[in-house]
Structure formats: C-alpha cells, structure tokens
Write a protein that holds these residues in place. Structure first.
Motif, PDB file in Angstrom:
ATOM      1  N   SER A 100       8.924  57.049  22.190  1.00 30.32           N
ATOM      2  CA  SER A 100       9.868  57.335  21.105  1.00 30.32           C
ATOM      3  C   SER A 100       9.474  58.537  20.262  1.00 30.32           C
ATOM      4  CB  SER A 100      10.000  56.107  20.198  1.00 30.32           C
ATOM      5  OG  SER A 100       8.737  55.770  19.625  1.00 30.32           O
ATOM      6  N   ALA A 101       8.416  59.255  20.640  1.00 23.44           N
ATOM      7  CA  ALA A 101       7.960  60.378  19.825  1.00 23.44           C
ATOM      8  C   ALA A 101       9.002  61.488  19.740  1.00 23.44           C
ATOM      9  CB  ALA A 101       6.652  60.943  20.382  1.00 23.44           C
ATOM     10  N   GLY A 102       9.854  61.622  20.758  1.00 21.50           N
ATOM     11  CA  GLY A 102      10.913  62.617  20.708  1.00 21.50           C
ATOM     12  C   GLY A 102      10.468  63.997  21.137  1.00 21.50           C
ATOM     13  N   ALA A 103      11.460  64.893  21.239  1.00 24.03           N
ATOM     14  CA  ALA A 103      11.227  66.252  21.707  1.00 24.03           C
ATOM     15  C   ALA A 103      11.069  67.218  20.536  1.00 24.03           C
ATOM     16  CB  ALA A 103      12.393  66.699  22.593  1.00 24.03           C
ATOM     17  N   TRP A 104      10.496  68.397  20.842  1.00 18.35           N
ATOM     18  CA  TRP A 104      10.295  69.460  19.857  1.00 18.35           C
ATOM     19  C   TRP A 104      10.996  70.724  20.324  1.00 18.35           C
ATOM     20  CZ3 TRP A 104       5.977  70.103  15.972  1.00 18.35           C
ATOM     21  CH2 TRP A 104       5.518  68.858  15.502  1.00 18.35           C
ATOM     22  N   LEU A 105      11.027  71.710  19.424  1.00 20.70           N
ATOM     23  CA  LEU A 105      11.534  73.043  19.723  1.00 20.70           C
ATOM     24  C   LEU A 105      10.417  74.059  19.527  1.00 20.70           C
ATOM     25  CD1 LEU A 105      14.893  72.899  17.733  1.00 20.70           C
ATOM     26  CD2 LEU A 105      14.698  72.965  20.227  1.00 20.70           C
ATOM     27  N   CYS A 106      10.393  75.085  20.355  1.00 21.35           N
ATOM     28  CA  CYS A 106       9.492  76.218  20.177  1.00 21.35           C
ATOM     29  C   CYS A 106      10.362  77.447  19.956  1.00 21.35           C
ATOM     30  CB  CYS A 106       8.599  76.385  21.397  1.00 21.35           C
ATOM     31  SG  CYS A 106       7.306  77.630  21.187  1.00 21.35           S
ATOM     32  N   LEU A 107      10.180  78.123  18.806  1.00 20.68           N
ATOM     33  CA  LEU A 107      11.102  79.158  18.365  1.00 20.68           C
ATOM     34  C   LEU A 107      10.361  80.425  17.967  1.00 20.68           C
ATOM     35  CD1 LEU A 107      13.017  76.782  15.933  1.00 20.68           C
ATOM     36  CD2 LEU A 107      13.806  77.443  18.207  1.00 20.68           C
ATOM     37  N   PRO A 108      11.052  81.566  17.948  1.00 24.42           N
ATOM     38  CA  PRO A 108      10.427  82.777  17.413  1.00 24.42           C
ATOM     39  C   PRO A 108      10.142  82.614  15.923  1.00 24.42           C
ATOM     40  CG  PRO A 108      12.411  83.296  18.689  1.00 24.42           C
ATOM     41  CD  PRO A 108      12.395  81.814  18.489  1.00 24.42           C
ATOM     42  N   GLY A 109       8.935  82.990  15.510  1.00 24.25           N
ATOM     43  CA  GLY A 109       8.594  82.907  14.101  1.00 24.25           C
ATOM     44  C   GLY A 109       9.348  83.932  13.280  1.00 24.25           C
ATOM     45  N   GLU A 110       9.444  83.669  11.992  1.00 27.89           N
ATOM     46  CA  GLU A 110      10.158  84.556  11.075  1.00 27.89           C
ATOM     47  C   GLU A 110       9.300  84.809   9.843  1.00 27.89           C
ATOM     48  OE1 GLU A 110      14.799  83.517  11.858  1.00 27.89           O
ATOM     49  OE2 GLU A 110      13.676  82.018  10.725  1.00 27.89           O
ATOM     50  N   GLY A 111       9.621  85.893   9.111  1.00 29.48           N
ATOM     51  CA  GLY A 111       8.874  86.189   7.901  1.00 29.48           C
ATOM     52  C   GLY A 111       7.421  86.457   8.207  1.00 29.48           C
ATOM     53  N   ARG A 112       6.533  85.736   7.526  1.00 33.50           N
ATOM     54  CA  ARG A 112       5.100  85.925   7.737  1.00 33.50           C
ATOM     55  C   ARG A 112       4.659  85.513   9.135  1.00 33.50           C
ATOM     56  NH1 ARG A 112       2.598  82.827   2.679  1.00 33.50           N
ATOM     57  NH2 ARG A 112       4.284  81.426   3.283  1.00 33.50           N
ATOM     58  N   SER A 234      15.209  59.017  18.473  1.00 32.86           N
ATOM     59  CA  SER A 234      14.447  60.247  18.574  1.00 32.86           C
ATOM     60  C   SER A 234      15.150  61.191  19.529  1.00 32.86           C
ATOM     61  CB  SER A 234      13.026  59.956  19.059  1.00 32.86           C
ATOM     62  OG  SER A 234      13.057  59.292  20.303  1.00 32.86           O
ATOM     63  N   ALA A 235      15.072  62.484  19.228  1.00 40.14           N
ATOM     64  CA  ALA A 235      15.723  63.479  20.059  1.00 40.14           C
ATOM     65  C   ALA A 235      15.190  63.407  21.481  1.00 40.14           C
ATOM     66  CB  ALA A 235      15.500  64.867  19.474  1.00 40.14           C
ATOM     67  N   GLY A 236      16.102  63.415  22.441  1.00 37.36           N
ATOM     68  CA  GLY A 236      15.703  63.358  23.844  1.00 37.36           C
ATOM     69  C   GLY A 236      15.426  61.961  24.356  1.00 37.36           C
ATOM     70  N   SER A 237      15.812  60.922  23.571  1.00 40.25           N
ATOM     71  CA  SER A 237      15.468  59.553  23.967  1.00 40.25           C
ATOM     72  C   SER A 237      16.580  58.840  24.718  1.00 40.25           C
ATOM     73  CB  SER A 237      15.097  58.731  22.725  1.00 40.25           C
ATOM     74  OG  SER A 237      16.211  58.638  21.837  1.00 40.25           O
ATOM     75  N   ALA A 238      17.742  59.462  24.917  1.00 38.66           N
ATOM     76  CA  ALA A 238      18.877  58.795  25.555  1.00 38.66           C
ATOM     77  C   ALA A 238      18.771  58.852  27.071  1.00 38.66           C
ATOM     78  CB  ALA A 238      20.181  59.425  25.085  1.00 38.66           C
ATOM     79  N   VAL A 239      17.573  58.639  27.589  1.00 39.01           N
ATOM     80  CA  VAL A 239      17.337  58.663  29.023  1.00 39.01           C
ATOM     81  C   VAL A 239      16.454  57.481  29.400  1.00 39.01           C
ATOM     82  CG1 VAL A 239      17.545  61.171  29.209  1.00 39.01           C
ATOM     83  CG2 VAL A 239      15.302  60.149  28.815  1.00 39.01           C
ATOM     84  N   GLY A 240      16.468  57.167  30.673  1.00 40.67           N
ATOM     85  CA  GLY A 240      15.571  56.162  31.221  1.00 40.67           C
ATOM     86  C   GLY A 240      14.888  56.722  32.457  1.00 40.67           C
ATOM     87  N   GLY A 241      13.933  55.992  32.959  1.00 37.17           N
ATOM     88  CA  GLY A 241      13.226  56.398  34.169  1.00 37.17           C
ATOM     89  C   GLY A 241      12.861  55.178  34.981  1.00 37.17           C
ATOM     90  N   LEU A 242      12.104  55.381  36.034  1.00 35.88           N
ATOM     91  CA  LEU A 242      11.640  54.280  36.872  1.00 35.88           C
ATOM     92  C   LEU A 242      10.120  54.326  36.952  1.00 35.88           C
ATOM     93  CD1 LEU A 242      14.158  54.382  39.873  1.00 35.88           C
ATOM     94  CD2 LEU A 242      14.144  52.774  37.962  1.00 35.88           C
ATOM     95  N   ARG A 243       9.497  53.182  36.775  1.00 40.36           N
ATOM     96  CA  ARG A 243       8.048  53.102  36.939  1.00 40.36           C
ATOM     97  C   ARG A 243       7.693  53.504  38.377  1.00 40.36           C
ATOM     98  NH1 ARG A 243       3.725  50.888  34.476  1.00 40.36           N
ATOM     99  NH2 ARG A 243       5.047  50.193  32.760  1.00 40.36           N
TER     100      ARG A 243
END
Length: 530
Positions: A100-112, A234-243
């Motif tokens: 349930s930790a969810g997904a992240w984004l990696c983005l171009p930094g801005e400002g400093r 959590s973002a990206g949690s609307a999926v299932g898998g198989l053991r």
C-alpha cells in the motif's frame, strides 16, 4: 537472459491429420483464452504460435536465482474480469494485492533544484494523474501553489464545448494548465500507455469522463464523480497480481489446453489464410511457413508444461483446414493475413496505423540493504526531460510484491526499469548488455536517491518488446471500429488481441472470450447473443 521454460508443445510433424473445428493463430494470452473457450465445449482446436513458446507479453525469466515476470506483472482490478477468469483456472488463492506504499513521481527540479531530479509521492484520488482536489497538499507538492491555483480555476470555468472531448492532453491543459499536464498526467500516460497525454483518446483511457464533465461542469468534479465515494487508495494500488508471477496464469492455461485436447504448436508461423469450401459449408485453409523460413522469436519464452498428444505423422503439415479461424496476433501480422481475403479487408491495411512503440525492460537483482525502507514506495514514474534519467518508469518489484521480497530475502531487492516512449527511436537497442546494465543502475540510483554499486548486482536481464500498438491513441477507436465492422461480414473469422481490445489483461481477456463466444455459437448453430 535466462528463462524458466519447460519443454513440450506439439511438434509440427506430430500434428493429427484431418480438419479442425477451430484454428487459433497466435499463442499470446488472447489466443490461449480463445482456444480454451472453444475447446471447453468439445470443439477440436489447434493453436499455432510463431515464437518458440506461448504466453506473449505474460512471460517469466530467472534473474539472480529468482523466477520473475519478464512482461506483464499485474492486472487492473476494475470490473473483476481478470479475477473471475483466474478463478475459473483455480488460482483464486494465488491472487495478491500490492504493497500500500503507493507510487512516486520523478520530475525535473525547479528554482534552487533546477538541473536536478526531484521525487515526490504521486497524489491520491486522481484518474490518470488528473487530481480531484487541486488544492490538496499532495497535489501542491507536485505542481506548487501557482499550479494548484491554476488547476482550481477549472472549477470556475464553464464547459463551453458542445460534443465530446477527444484529446486528453489538450483537455487537461485547457482546464487545469500546463503544470498538471507535464508534471502529473504525462508521466502517468507514459508509464501506462508509452505515449504522451496529447496522443490519447479521452473515451478510451477514461471512460465516463466526458459525461461526468458535462454533468459536473469541471474536470476535477468529473474525476471525483468517477472515483465516487470510495476512499482514496494509494496511487497505483488498483491492480492485483499472482503469487509466483502472472506467468503462472499462462502455465495454468496451457495445462487446461492439454486437458481439453488442444494441439499447441510453437515455431509455426502462419504465412497465408484462404477461404475454401462452399458457401453452404465454408472452410478455411491455413498455410504454415516452412521451418527454414521461421524468424527468430521476438519475445521471451514463457514457462509451460507439456501440452498435447503426439501423433507420428512425419509428412505433415504445411496446411491445416478448419471451419473457423481466430487470429490473435499483433496488428500487422493479423492485417497482412486477412488482407488478401477481400477488397474490404485489404483497405484495413491502408488506415493510418501509427508506428508501434519499442519498449525494453531492464531487470536488476541487487544486494542493497539501503533500499529496505522503500524510500520511493512501490515504484516511480519519470517525467520526460528529467535531468540525467533515461528510464520512463521504475518498479521496485520486491517492495511492491511481498512474495518477491520473501523469495529474495533480507537486503536483496528486485528493480525493473522501463525504456521507450512513443515517437522516439529505441534508445537502448544499440547498447551492449554491460552498457544497458550500467545505464539501468545509474538511472535506478538517481530515481531512488541512493548509491547502487555494480559489485552488488547479483542478476541482470533485458527484455525487448516490439510491435506493441495501443488502441488508446487518437484515431485508434475509429480504426478498431472499421476492423470490427468489416470483420462482421466475414463468416467464421474472428480477430482479437490488445491492439483491438485495449491495453492490459482486463481488456484482453474479455475481448478474447467474446470472440470465442461468437465462434462457439456459430459452431453450435446458435444465434449470437451479441
């Protein structure tokens, strides 16, 4: 790349003689599902696959001593279509949900942080990255206060357009602004569809959004209406898998085909399809290319048990005859096969089909206790032009799936990085294995924010996928409709596969079942229920 293949599909010289009820061309998931559905009512079925193993995009390989998915590693839980099918295979107890930790984004930094890559959690409560609450703290962390206020203007803008919106990217930018498009929606679109949002058809990727937009009067309101009263997961949690991996479904399917007497033939590329017989009793002739003409398999093999009865007939078989044919290949082989059958079918090859996106996956098994904290959740979607990173996405497989973490053991992690964006040449194809591993390790370290050493790598594999064509792009729905319309007038022939149904098992399996259902009804002399 290593694999966990088991031997045993039918050899071409072992095929039984005589006509079949159904020939299925293509042994990916769509073909396997269709073959099983036809065979379950007693039809005599032969399945032909050009590669050296069945399964298509649902495949496995062994990396660093671990058996892992090399293709699809999850399924969308919407409508329960996949779960129901998995249950019919007796695999319900194998279904698992992601961390349930969810997904992240990696983005171009801005400002400093300009010139750097920054990582933030993907906001909850959205559809394809479109936020339902533009002023929420997790949304502001991605697009800032300025971007959030611009997105909030969506609530105040009237819906002026008469008719339906088609272009997802244009809709998002018009209603919520450039920052929502570039920093939220585009990374999700690239991760799911390997295409920018401006290439995607709204009604295909977000069914119901147009109607909700008209009803609620805002894009964020429409997203909220689609989500309903469900708590934001959590973002990206609307999926299932198989053991054990999604390839266990293919293993179960192949065993089912053997149970129902289906002949599954690998290394059998079909080069021609002809209509024969009479108008009253039409049949199909399927011509298989000579063994010397077989091209090398373009996809990795899938684990599979022995599949069919072996019959000694050394003369056989360059041709097969059948009452019905189901073509379950990718779009270009399918269209090339059916084009000679009629002028109407030939016109389908002239439609404006886009070039397929070349995607390559890098799987890294590494001893890295520093990753035990799962600093970036279950995976990261990378925005285009993020400095110093070539990958478009990273899945922290051992963080996402408990069964993988258990198999790997403490401190050992499985990372899978995806490369290849629509409209761009395959940037990794020219790299040697050593160069590709170095690139993947560099990108993973940048994305996850921890140093990763080459000496700690215990396994690496690369998996190229070619020929993927998403029916989610602008104009694709019209092209698919044209195919369906022409095909409806051709008795005894069906086409199915992801290029027609949509991306993912939740789309592929129901479409294959429907195609097989029409064949079943025709074979039994019953009117179609569709």
């Amino acid at each position: 790349m290593s694999d966990s293949r088991l031997s045993g599909s039918t050899a071409r010289t072992d095929l039984r003689t005589g006509p079949r009820d159904v020939v299925v061309i293509g042994g990916g998931v769509a073909g396997l599902v269709a073959a099983r559905e036809c065979a379950r009512i007693g039809l005599r079925v032969t399945l032909l696959e050009a590669a050296d193993a069945v399964g298509g995009a649902v495949a496995s390989h062994t990396v660093g001593g671990l058996t892992l998915d090399s293709g699809a590693e999850s399924f969308a839980v919407r409508a329960g279509a996949v779960a129901d099918f998995v249950a019919s295979l007796g695999l319900t107890e194998q279904i698992v949900m992601p961390n349930s930790a969810g997904a992240w984004l990696c983005l171009p930094g801005e400002g400093r942080e300009a010139g750097a890559a920054v990582s933030v959690p993907l906001p909850r409560g959205g559809v394809l990255g479109i936020p339902s609450s533009p002023l929420a703290a997790d949304v502001r962390a991605v697009i800032g206060w300025g971007g959030a206020w611009r997105a909030y203007l969506d609530r105040l803008m009237p819906v002026l357009k008469i008719g339906r919106e088609h272009n997802l990217g244009e809709l998002v930018q018009k209603r919520m602004g450039r920052r929502v498009l570039e920093r939220l929606v585009d990374p999700v679109a690239a991760g799911v569809y390997s295409a920018p949002a401006t290439d995607l058809e709204v009604d295909v990727v977000a069914p119901g959004l147009n109607s909700a937009l008209t009803t609620t009067g805002s894009l964020s309101g429409a997203v909220l209406a689609l989500i309903g009263n469900k708590p934001a997961g959590s973002a990206g949690s609307a999926v299932g898998g198989l053991r054990g991996g999604m390839s266990t479904m293919v293993t179960a399917l192949v065993a089912e085909l053997a149970h129902y007497g289906v002949e599954s033939v690998t290394d059998a590329r079909v080069q021609a399809l002809e209509r024969s017989g009479t108008d009253e009793e039409p049949t199909w002739t399927v011509t298989i290319a000579p063994p010397a003409a077989q091209p090398p398999a373009a996809q990795p093999p899938t684990a599979q048990p022995p599949t069919a009865q072996l019959v000694d007939d050394a003369d056989l078989l360059s041709t097969l005859t059948a009452r019905f044919v189901i073509v379950a290949t990718s779009n270009r082989p399918a269209l090339d096969l059916v084009a000679p059958l009629s002028d109407e079918l030939a016109t389908l090859t002239e439609l404006d089909w886009p070039e397929p996106t070349a995607v390559e996956l890098a799987t890294v098994v590494i001893d890295a206790p520093s990753l035990d904290a799962h600093q970036r959740g279950t995976g990261v979607l990378v925005a285009a032009a993020t400095p110093g990173i070539s990958a478009k996405a990273l899945t922290h497989v051992s963080a996402k799936w408990d069964w993988v973490a258990e198999a790997a053991g403490p401190g050992r992690h499985v990372l899978r990085l995806s490369y290849g964006r629509a409209g761009e040449p395959g940037s990794t194809e020219i790299l040697s294995d050593a160069e590709f591993q170095a690139l993947a390790l560099h990108d993973a370290a940048r994305i996850l924010g921890v140093p990763l050493e080459k000496a700690a790598v215990v396994g690496f594999a690369r998996t190229p996928w070619h020929g993927a064509l998403s029916p989610a792009t602008i104009g694709a729905r019209e092209r698919v409709h044209a195919v369906r319309e022409v095909l409806a007038d051709v008795e005894g022939l069906e086409l199915t596969g992801a290029w027609l149904s949509g991306v993912g098992l939740a789309a592929v399996i129901p479409d294959a079942l429907a195609a097989a259902g029409r064949i079943r009804h025709a074979a039994l002399g019953m009117p179609s229920t569709e």
